[in-house]
Each structure stands twice: as C-alpha cells, then as structure tokens.
Design a protein around this motif. Structure first.
Motif, PDB file in Angstrom:
ATOM      1  N   TYR A  15       0.837  -1.198   0.000  1.00 38.36           N
ATOM      2  CA  TYR A  15       0.000   0.000   0.000  1.00 38.36           C
ATOM      3  C   TYR A  15       0.875   1.251   0.000  1.00 38.36           C
ATOM      4  O   TYR A  15       1.806   1.367   0.788  1.00 38.36           O
ATOM      5  N   SER A  45      -7.169  -0.662  -2.755  1.00 43.01           N
ATOM      6  CA  SER A  45      -6.669  -2.034  -2.849  1.00 43.01           C
ATOM      7  C   SER A  45      -7.540  -2.995  -2.041  1.00 43.01           C
ATOM      8  O   SER A  45      -7.881  -4.087  -2.498  1.00 43.01           O
ATOM      9  N   GLU A  77      -9.768  -5.966  -3.622  1.00 49.97           N
ATOM     10  CA  GLU A  77      -9.431  -7.350  -3.287  1.00 49.97           C
ATOM     11  C   GLU A  77     -10.561  -8.068  -2.561  1.00 49.97           C
ATOM     12  O   GLU A  77     -10.813  -9.250  -2.779  1.00 49.97           O
TER      13      GLU A  77
END
Length: 292
Positions: free
Chosen positions: A142, A151, A155
């Motif tokens: 990150y 993210s 995900e």
C-alpha cells in the motif's frame, strides 16, 4: 456530559464539540496506539515488551515511524467522536432520560459505542490495522491511505473494510458504557471529597480512571478485533475460531497482548477527550449561545 457546558438538549452541539475533540486527541495519543497495534499483530514484539517495540520502531523509522498509519485515524477520528457524543446526547434526551440512573447512563454510552462502531470505527480500525501491518511487512503493497482503501475494496469488496464488525461492536459498546458511568461516578466522588482540586484536574483524572476501567474489562475483545482486521484475517473462520487459535497458540496471555501500551493510550485518550469536550463545548457556547 456531567459538568460540561455543552447544551445537553442539543445533540448537534455534541457532534461539533466531539468532532473537534477527536481530531486533537488522536494527534496527541497516536504513537501509543501504533505501539499497541504492533504488539498485538506480532508475537515477537509482544514477548519482548514495550521498550523493545519502541526501540525497534525508532531504529528502523525514526520519530515519523510512530505516526505511520495516522492519516486514516485523523480522517475518521473526527466523525467517530462526533458520532459518539452526538448519539450519547440524543439517547440521554430521548431514550435513557434519567440522568441520575447509572444503568441508563451505561445504556446511553453503550448505544453510542455501538453506533460509532457501525458507522465509523470498524472501517477506520480495519484500515489502520491493515496499513500498519503492511508497513511492517518486508514487501509493503500500500502506498498510502487512498491506495490502501482502493486495494482493500478491490481485493475483498466493501465487506473488506468491515472485517471484525462484531468484536468492534462489542469493544466500542462496552468501552463507552463503562467510560460514561465511571467518568460520572468518579467526577462526583472527587468533587465531593477533594473540593480544593481545580476543575481541569478533576476532569482529567476522572477520564483517566474511566479509560483504565474500560481497558481492564475488555482488552481480550480488542485483541481479537485487531487480529481479525490484520493482513492475516483470512486465517480465522469467525470470532470463535480466532479466539480458539489465539488460546491454542498463546494461552490466556495471548488475549492480553498490548495491554500496557493500550492502557497508556486509553488513559490519555479518555482523559483528554472528556476534558476537551467540556471546554470546547463552553467555547462553542460563546460563539453560538444556546437557546433556553
């Protein structure tokens, strides 16, 4: 709030005063939150203690290292504390109206804690834990708060930032229920028996005692919450499985990892929060006089 000059009949004043309080408080106390989180995520840090954890952080990252992951907490601390005090004032005015009742004070605090857990705290804590955990890994992925949020959502979907919702609700609900009751009782006791103490000292001490009481009562919940929100959250099949694995690998002591730094942070946090809330409320009344 007992002793506060915030208009108890106006939750909007609680929201504004609470929001300002939250932003100031987290900037003061975040380093202790960072150390606590590291000790709960990494067995090595927990076993070697607070001094080792502080030393390693400083050697590896310098002073800025103690503020890694601060951005999401500052961003969400303002609405978190605003939600807490606004909800508490609303509940005291509309549901739990007997302000002399300890039980009703507890339930008003409990309700405020549950509300902030659902609206703000769970996504904030999830981001904080994942960002800190990622920063400590050998290959961080990150690049900051915005990239981290994107993210995690990509995900895991939106549910990714709501990992650990149940233990967070349990933690925040019990936290605020305990704190509001203990704060009010301690403040009244001090005001009755130690009349020579200045008001800021009374508020700070009462808040500190309230914070300590909440830590001693619910640290195991905080440990489980932190583990379920870390990068290894996928290893746990729910709250009970997380409890089971923690006990199998570390025994009872595993549920009390990070107690010392958490105690240091929470005592400061609650003492500062209750005191700032009181005085910011008074300042607000000067520029926006309440209607009577």
């Amino acid at each position: 709030m007992g002793g506060a000059k915030v208009d108890s009949k106006d939750p909007v004043r609680g929201i504004i005063s609470g929001g300002i309080t939250g932003g100031i408080e987290i900037c003061i106390t975040y380093p202790t939150e960072y150390i606590k989180t590291m000790m709960q995520l990494y067995k090595e840090y927990s076993q070697k203690g607070v001094k080792y954890c502080i030393g390693e952080t400083y050697r590896n990252f310098g002073i800025p290292g103690f503020y890694r992951g601060l951005t999401p907490l500052v961003t969400f601390s303002i609405p978190k504390v605003a939600c807490r005090f606004g909800a508490n004032e609303w509940l005291k005015n509309n549901v739990f109206t007997d302000r002399k009742s300890r039980l009703q004070t507890f339930f008003a605090g409990l309700g405020a804690g549950v509300f902030e857990a659902i609206v703000v705290v769970t996504p904030t804590e999830t981001l904080k834990v994942k960002l800190i955990h990622d920063k400590l890994s050998s290959t961080p992925k990150y690049r900051g708060m915005i990239h981290g949020i994107g993210s995690i959502v990509n995900e895991m979907g939106l549910s990714g930032i709501y990992k650990g919702l149940i233990p967070t609700i349990l933690k925040q609900g019990s936290n605020q229920g305990i704190r509001f009751v203990v704060f009010e009782d301690t403040k009244k006791l001090i005001q009755k028996n130690f009349t020579f103490l200045p008001e800021p000292v009374v508020l700070l001490f009462s808040g500190g005692i309230a914070g300590a009481a909440s830590v001693m009562c619910n640290t195991p919940v905080d440990v489980i919450k932190t583990q379920m929100q870390g990068l290894k959250a996928h290893q746990y099949n729910g709250v009970l499985d997380c409890c089971k694995q923690t006990y199998q690998h570390e025994g009872i002591r595993g549920f009390y990892k990070g107690t010392v730094p958490r105690l240091g942070r929470v005592v400061m946090d609650v003492a500062i929060t209750f005191t700032l809330y009181d005085y910011i409320g008074r300042a607000l009344n000067l520029v926006w006089p309440p209607k009577h």
